[in-house]
Design an enzyme around this catalytic site. Structure first.
Site, PDB file in Angstrom:
ATOM      1  CG  ASP A  82      66.176 -14.803  28.009  1.00 47.35           C
ATOM      2  OD1 ASP A  82      65.151 -14.122  28.153  1.00 47.35           O
ATOM      3  OD2 ASP A  82      66.266 -15.998  28.375  1.00 47.35           O
ATOM      4  CG  ASP A 135      60.997 -13.896  26.566  1.00 47.83           C
ATOM      5  OD1 ASP A 135      62.245 -13.831  26.456  1.00 47.83           O
ATOM      6  OD2 ASP A 135      60.434 -14.241  27.619  1.00 47.83           O
ATOM      7  CG  HIS A 167      68.856 -19.328  30.091  1.00 44.14           C
ATOM      8  ND1 HIS A 167      68.057 -20.004  30.975  1.00 44.14           N
ATOM      9  CD2 HIS A 167      68.139 -18.243  29.707  1.00 44.14           C
ATOM     10  CE1 HIS A 167      66.906 -19.376  31.115  1.00 44.14           C
ATOM     11  NE2 HIS A 167      66.935 -18.289  30.341  1.00 44.14           N
ATOM     12  CD  GLU A 175      60.416 -15.036  31.393  1.00 42.92           C
ATOM     13  OE1 GLU A 175      59.864 -15.875  30.662  1.00 42.92           O
ATOM     14  OE2 GLU A 175      61.623 -15.099  31.706  1.00 42.92           O
ATOM     15  CD  GLU A 176      64.944 -15.995  32.570  1.00 39.01           C
ATOM     16  OE1 GLU A 176      64.581 -17.186  32.591  1.00 39.01           O
ATOM     17  OE2 GLU A 176      65.372 -15.437  31.544  1.00 39.01           O
ATOM     18  CG  HIS A 192      62.046 -11.257  31.078  1.00 40.82           C
ATOM     19  ND1 HIS A 192      63.284 -11.557  31.589  1.00 40.82           N
ATOM     20  CD2 HIS A 192      61.850 -12.130  30.056  1.00 40.82           C
ATOM     21  CE1 HIS A 192      63.817 -12.555  30.920  1.00 40.82           C
ATOM     22  NE2 HIS A 192      62.973 -12.930  29.976  1.00 40.82           N
TER      23      HIS A 192
END
Length: 345
Positions: A172, A227, A310, A204-205, A62
């Site tokens: 990410d 991922d 994150h 995706e998130e 993603h």
């Protein structure tokens, strides 16, 4: 391929979930030299097709990022914030951010300092409602440039550390999109019958929505989702992290077991180090939505270890990223017309 430059350039492009237009355009251009056809669909998925006569393979990572957005402009011009995806408020005080208003504006996230807090408040973690963006501008000027709903992204400065470590936001999962690029480049050296779709997925998130629609459109015979996974850091539990120096493959109910075995055998054949991790239920990645598309898609999950997920300093090992591209290329090149003979037995 200069993967350091790609990672740094990609990190600087605004692309939160639902607003992937610019980052999709960037990666679409990067895939063009290695594939026969590239398109960006209505969901801002990048679908790069390397045509073949063998099984139809979807490789997905993603391109969207977590972010914030403006929910209120205070009387003094400071901005209150909401979330796009999973943002931990504890990492935000003192952060540098970009506010995407009429112009791209630099700001800092401030919070009430402990000197001005009660003893009780000092015992609690910061919440998003306690934080604000300071643009250093008058309220009048802020309101001319910024409106409710404007995006706020973390600062994008990239830093290369020692021992091939690379730190920046959006690793990410733009690091895994870059891994797909490495695989596409490496595949040029190999004979490949497979009909390969390299897909940089959107949203995706917020629920793997792009992966779901792309998989429905492609209707692949099999898929590999890529991922990041939590790399081991001081204080982390061993059962919740993976070693940072090798890729990880997941096993669990959402993973097709014989396809997973085939990936492990391929890694062994080509001297690519893998570790095995367990996903006892869903994987919380694109693998889940792809696997459930249409009548079901045999799917495996390959993960790139990442520290500090994150945050603005997500850290990966560039050597592991490159190794992932090599492994993926070999796996795809070895798929032939008989690939599924023992898959269901």
């Amino acid at each position: 391929m200069d993967i350091r430059n790609i990672l740094a350039e990609a990190a600087a492009i605004c692309g939160p979930s639902g607003h992937e237009m610019d980052i999709a355009a960037y990666f679409a251009e990067k895939f063009r030299p290695f594939t026969d056809e590239v398109k960006v669909d209505a969901m801002h998925n990048v679908i790069a097709h390397k045509k073949g006569t063998g099984p139809k393979v979807m490789l997905a990572a993603h391109l969207d990022e977590i972010a914030l957005l403006v929910t209120k402009i205070e009387d003094d011009g400071s901005l209150r914030l909401g979330m796009v995806g999973g943002v931990d408020p504890r990492i935000l005080p003192g952060s540098r951010v970009w506010v995407h208003g009429k112009e791209k504006l630099f700001g800092t996230i401030g919070a009430l300092p402990p000197h001005l807090m009660s003893a009780e408040d000092r015992q609690n973690n910061y919440q998003l409602k306690n934080l604000h963006v300071d643009l250093g501008m008058t309220a009048e000027r802020v309101k001319e440039q910024v409106k409710i709903g404007d995006l706020v992204t973390l600062d994008d400065r990239a830093t290369e550390l020692l021992n091939h470590q690379f730190a920046c936001k959006t690793m990410d999962d733009r690091a895994c999109v870059t891994l797909l690029l490495c695989a596409a480049e490496y595949l040029q050296k190999l004979h490949c019958d497979a009909d390969v779709y390299f897909v940089a997925t959107s949203q995706e998130e917020v629920g793997s929505r792009g992966a779901e629609t792309a998989a429905f459109a492609i209707d692949p015979d099999l898929a590999i989702a890529l991922d990041v996974d939590h790399a081991t850091i001081p204080g982390s539990r061993p059962d919740s992290t993976v070693p940072g120096d090798k890729l990880a493959v997941s096993v669990g109910p959402y993973i097709q077991p014989k396809l997973c075995d085939r990936l492990l055998d391929c890694a062994k054949e080509h001297n690519a180090a893998l570790t095995v991790t367990v996903a006892g239920r869903s994987t919380a990645t694109d693998a889940d939505e792809i696997g459930l598309t249409r009548g079901g898609v045999p799917t495996v999950l390959l993960s790139l270890p990442l520290k500090y997920m994150h945050t603005s300093v997500e850290t990966i090992d560039l050597r592991v990223l490159k190794e992932g591209g090599r492994l993926l290329a070999h796996f795809v090149s070895e798929l032939d017309a008989g690939w599924e003979e023992d898959l269901w037995i």
